[in-house]
Design a protein around this motif. Structure first.
Motif, PDB file in Angstrom:
ATOM      1  N   LEU A  62       0.835  -1.195   0.000  1.00 25.80           N
ATOM      2  CA  LEU A  62       0.000   0.000   0.000  1.00 25.80           C
ATOM      3  C   LEU A  62       0.870   1.246   0.000  1.00 25.80           C
ATOM      4  N   SER A  70      -5.564   4.298   4.519  1.00 25.28           N
ATOM      5  CA  SER A  70      -5.041   2.976   4.868  1.00 25.28           C
ATOM      6  C   SER A  70      -6.107   2.152   5.581  1.00 25.28           C
ATOM      7  N   ASP A  92       2.395  -1.775   4.432  1.00 24.56           N
ATOM      8  CA  ASP A  92       1.957  -0.386   4.265  1.00 24.56           C
ATOM      9  C   ASP A  92       3.176   0.518   4.175  1.00 24.56           C
ATOM     10  N   SER A  94       2.960   3.658   3.485  1.00 21.03           N
ATOM     11  CA  SER A  94       2.499   5.014   3.753  1.00 21.03           C
ATOM     12  C   SER A  94       3.092   5.565   5.049  1.00 21.03           C
ATOM     13  N   ASN A  96       2.025   6.767   8.290  1.00 28.59           N
ATOM     14  CA  ASN A  96       0.773   6.541   8.993  1.00 28.59           C
ATOM     15  C   ASN A  96       0.853   7.086  10.411  1.00 28.59           C
ATOM     16  N   THR A 101      -1.692   2.396  12.764  1.00 28.49           N
ATOM     17  CA  THR A 101      -0.791   1.255  12.544  1.00 28.49           C
ATOM     18  C   THR A 101      -1.114   0.129  13.522  1.00 28.49           C
ATOM     19  N   ASP A 117       4.346  -2.470   8.816  1.00 30.24           N
ATOM     20  CA  ASP A 117       4.422  -1.039   8.523  1.00 30.24           C
ATOM     21  C   ASP A 117       5.839  -0.753   8.041  1.00 30.24           C
TER      22      ASP A 117
END
Length: 299
Positions: A62, A70, A92, A94, A96, A101, A117
């Motif tokens: 992502l 998300s 992920d 991103s 965040n 998370t 993450d």
């Protein structure tokens, strides 16, 4: 490996191209039809929604603009976890929030999915070059399963950082230091200009002194080059806001970061959110009632 990629913006799109170029079978999804079609032209397939991506892939990456995005992509209707047979690993990339998370890690774990993450640093330039700094955390065994995919666009010396949320916090602190440091230079530069100092000479002295450490983007700031953005001011505001939220949860005061966030928030209010983040100088100028001219002579 059959890999899914959701979020094909400046960073995600470049990362996805590296993945498909490395020979991985790639399935993509994005709200932007043009972004999807560019990846299809590069050899990817497209899916109707995140659930369809998760059903078809072993791992899903992502790259999304906000914690809310998300959350929606992972746990919302048609999201990854609504798939009949969701991918075994979600990564992920991103930037965040610590809270989201943690929430996504727990939701994925309840569905038998590993959540990693892995925020990135290096911007669109690093993504295009395939040498982003990666900050992965979560289950180390799951990280090792997808490491070859991440190395398609990350630096070779990437290391697993620890339990879930570690990478997110490291990224927020990185951005906090970078953004606050840049704003410190802008404040000093504005003060020098309004005081009528010889700006080229002033800049020459700073570059040769201890303040030079904070002048990485000084040339762009001095020449007011913030119309062509690789890191929007609105995203910088979001990143500092998330750092402050995390600091509140940890119980750590961040007075300088809080003040810097106030300047970024004011910049967004002034309609500067699509500018490169250094354009926050305009908010400082607005408060000072003074606009710094571009110096007539350069170093």
């Amino acid at each position: 490996m059959r890999v899914g990629f959701i979020g094909l913006g400046n960073i995600g799109g470049a990362c996805a191209r590296h993945v498909v170029a490395a020979g991985h079978e790639l399935i993509v999804a994005d709200l932007d039809r043009g972004a999807r079609q560019r990846l299809v032209a590069a050899g990817a397939a497209e899916a109707a929604d995140p659930a369809a991506v998760a059903d078809a892939c072993e791992a899903v990456l992502l790259s999304l603009p906000s914690p809310e995005a998300s959350r929606t992509v992972v746990t919302g209707p048609g999201g990854l976890l609504s798939a009949e047979s969701p991918a075994s690993v979600v990564v992920d990339l991103s930037t965040n929030s610590s809270g989201v998370t943690r929430e996504l890690h727990e939701a994925c774990a309840a569905s038998g999915v590993d959540f990693i993450d892995c925020p990135v640093s290096g911007g669109s330039v690093g993504a295009e070059a395939g040498n982003l700094t990666l900050m992965p955390s979560g289950d180390e065994e799951a990280f090792n399963k997808v490491k070859d995919v991440l190395m398609c666009f990350g630096k070779e010396d990437t290391q697993w950082l620890g339990p879930s949320g570690t990478g997110t916090l490291v990224k927020l602190i990185n951005n906090q230091v970078f953004l606050v440091g840049t704003q410190v230079f802008e404040e000093g530069y504005l003060m020098a200009a309004k005081a009528g100092l010889d700006l080229p000479r002033f800049l020459e002295v700073l570059r040769a002194s201890s303040a030079g450490f904070y002048m990485l983007l000084s040339e762009m700031i001095v020449n007011r080059r913030w119309d062509d953005s690789t890191y929007d001011l609105s995203l910088a505001e979001k990143d500092l806001r998330l750092a402050l939220e995390s600091a509140d949860q940890i119980g750590t005061p961040l007075p300088l970061t809080r003040a810097a966030h106030g300047v970024l928030a004011r910049s967004v209010e002034l309609g500067l959110g699509r500018n490169f983040f250094i354009g926050a100088l305009e908010a400082l100028e607005d408060e000072a009632g003074f606009t710094i001219p571009i110096p007539s002579r350069e170093d």
